[in-house]
Design an enzyme around this catalytic site. Structure first.
Site, PDB file in Angstrom:
ATOM      1  CG  ASP A  67      33.167  44.721  40.494  1.00 48.47           C
ATOM      2  OD1 ASP A  67      32.662  45.521  39.697  1.00 48.47           O
ATOM      3  OD2 ASP A  67      33.866  43.767  40.133  1.00 48.47           O
ATOM      4  CG  ASN A 136      42.821  36.566  38.125  1.00 48.08           C
ATOM      5  OD1 ASN A 136      41.707  36.807  37.660  1.00 48.08           O
ATOM      6  ND2 ASN A 136      43.260  37.137  39.235  1.00 48.08           N
ATOM      7  CG  HIS A 138      38.898  38.615  38.415  1.00 46.85           C
ATOM      8  ND1 HIS A 138      39.906  39.476  38.766  1.00 46.85           N
ATOM      9  CD2 HIS A 138      38.251  39.234  37.390  1.00 46.85           C
ATOM     10  CE1 HIS A 138      39.853  40.548  38.001  1.00 46.85           C
ATOM     11  NE2 HIS A 138      38.860  40.428  37.162  1.00 46.85           N
ATOM     12  CD  GLU A 143      41.213  39.058  42.077  1.00 44.89           C
ATOM     13  OE1 GLU A 143      41.262  38.277  41.106  1.00 44.89           O
ATOM     14  OE2 GLU A 143      41.588  40.232  42.008  1.00 44.89           O
TER      15      GLU A 143
HETATM   16  C1  F6R Z   1      34.264  44.620  36.469  1.00 47.24           C
HETATM   17  C2  F6R Z   1      34.560  43.269  36.936  1.00 47.24           C
HETATM   18  C3  F6R Z   1      35.756  42.520  36.483  1.00 47.24           C
HETATM   19  C4  F6R Z   1      36.042  42.666  34.988  1.00 47.24           C
HETATM   20  C5  F6R Z   1      37.290  41.900  34.603  1.00 47.24           C
HETATM   21  C6  F6R Z   1      37.638  42.094  33.148  1.00 47.24           C
HETATM   22  O1  F6R Z   1      33.055  45.092  37.059  1.00 47.24           O
HETATM   23  O2  F6R Z   1      33.843  42.771  37.744  1.00 47.24           O
HETATM   24  O3  F6R Z   1      35.591  41.161  36.791  1.00 47.24           O
HETATM   25  O4  F6R Z   1      34.937  42.195  34.268  1.00 47.24           O
HETATM   26  O5  F6R Z   1      38.356  42.335  35.382  1.00 47.24           O
HETATM   27  O6  F6R Z   1      38.006  43.433  32.916  1.00 47.24           O
HETATM   28  P1  F6R Z   1      38.213  43.982  31.450  1.00 47.24           P
HETATM   29  O7  F6R Z   1      36.875  43.951  30.793  1.00 47.24           O
HETATM   30  O8  F6R Z   1      38.689  45.405  31.636  1.00 47.24           O
HETATM   31  O9  F6R Z   1      39.199  43.097  30.788  1.00 47.24           O
END
Ligand code: F6R
Length: 241
Positions: A67, A136, A138, A143
């Site tokens: 992303d 959450n 995702h 989401e």
């Molecule tokens: C990042 C992504 C997100 C993160 C998720 C966890 O490329 O796709 O899904 O993996 O938000 O983020 P952290 O590792 O910062 O807790």
């Protein structure tokens, strides 16, 4: 879904790096799916160490990132382009021609999303996808919602995600509200998936996921329960809370 509990973040990162290395040794021109965020930082550090000290070779490797924010400059330290350069690509012998991160600065983003999926297919599909998970549930930026998109798509980030990501920005107003993300279908097409989760904040969501008794679009990561080759690596804090 194979579950591996490691005592701490360092051990989790090393275990993940071992798996990546094994797969890279089996297939030198492997296609890796990569994530950003805090969770894979230790994995990337370990891969850099393996490259520098043990000659792990990235010259034939192709990568696709999950992303990127919309409305961010790529030289902004919060952009995922910048993240990948500074935390991985600058330190290994990867050919930049083979690294792909959603380009959110294009005119026709919807067409670009389709193109991103087509490009992944053209490169033979993702062999090994690395995932983090949001509090959450995702994955990528898919989401929780009544429905989830199959292919790479444009998303509005939820309040909870904007809040979680604000720790990297000077103020919450600076956190982009939109992003392009691989879709759930794009992720599910990966031949193998490693999901990493570390720390107490991930405990609730991991408890639900590991229970493994239902899939719901309200917990996007639960769709992974349908995938035949997923390894979840989590540390004690994420496992026990
Ligand atoms: C990042 C992504 C997100 C993160 C998720 C966890 O490329 O796709 O899904 O993996 O938000 O983020 P952290 O590792 O910062 O807790």
């Amino acid at each position: 879904m194979k579950i591996i509990v490691q005592p701490n973040y360092e051990a989790l990162s090393k275990r993940a790096a071992e798996i990546v290395r094994e797969e890279m040794e089996k297939k030198r021109n492997i296609v890796l799916g990569l994530a950003t965020g805090s969770t894979p930082l230790g994995l990337y550090k370990e891969l850099i160490r393996m490259h520098k000290e043990e000659g792990l070779d990235f010259s034939q490797v192709t990568t696709f990132n999950l992303d990127e924010y919309i409305g961010i400059d790529y030289d902004d330290p919060n952009s995922y382009h910048y993240f990948m350069e500074s935390n991985l690509f600058n330190h290994i012998n990867i050919d930049r021609e083979n690294t792909f991160i959603p380009d959110t600065n294009v005119e026709d983003l919807e067409a670009y999303c389709k193109e991103y999926d087509r490009l992944i297919e053209e490169k033979g599909g993702i062999d090994l996808q690395i995932l983090g998970i949001g509090v959450n549930g995702h994955i990528g930026f898919n989401e929780p919602d009544e429905e989830l998109k199959v292919g790479t798509n444009i998303v509005n980030l939820t309040e909870s995600t904007i809040q979680a990501n604000s720790r990297f920005f000077d103020s919450i107003d600076q956190v982009p509200q939109n992003a392009v993300t691989m879709g759930i279908g794009t992720i599910m097409k990966a031949k193998q998936i490693i999901l990493l989760a570390s720390g107490k904040s991930k405990h609730e969501v991991m408890k639900e996921l590991i229970k493994g008794d239902k899939i719901t679009t309200q917990l996007p990561a639960s769709l992974l329960l349908l995938h035949p080759n997923v390894t979840v690596i989590l540390d004690e804090e994420a496992y026990r809370g």
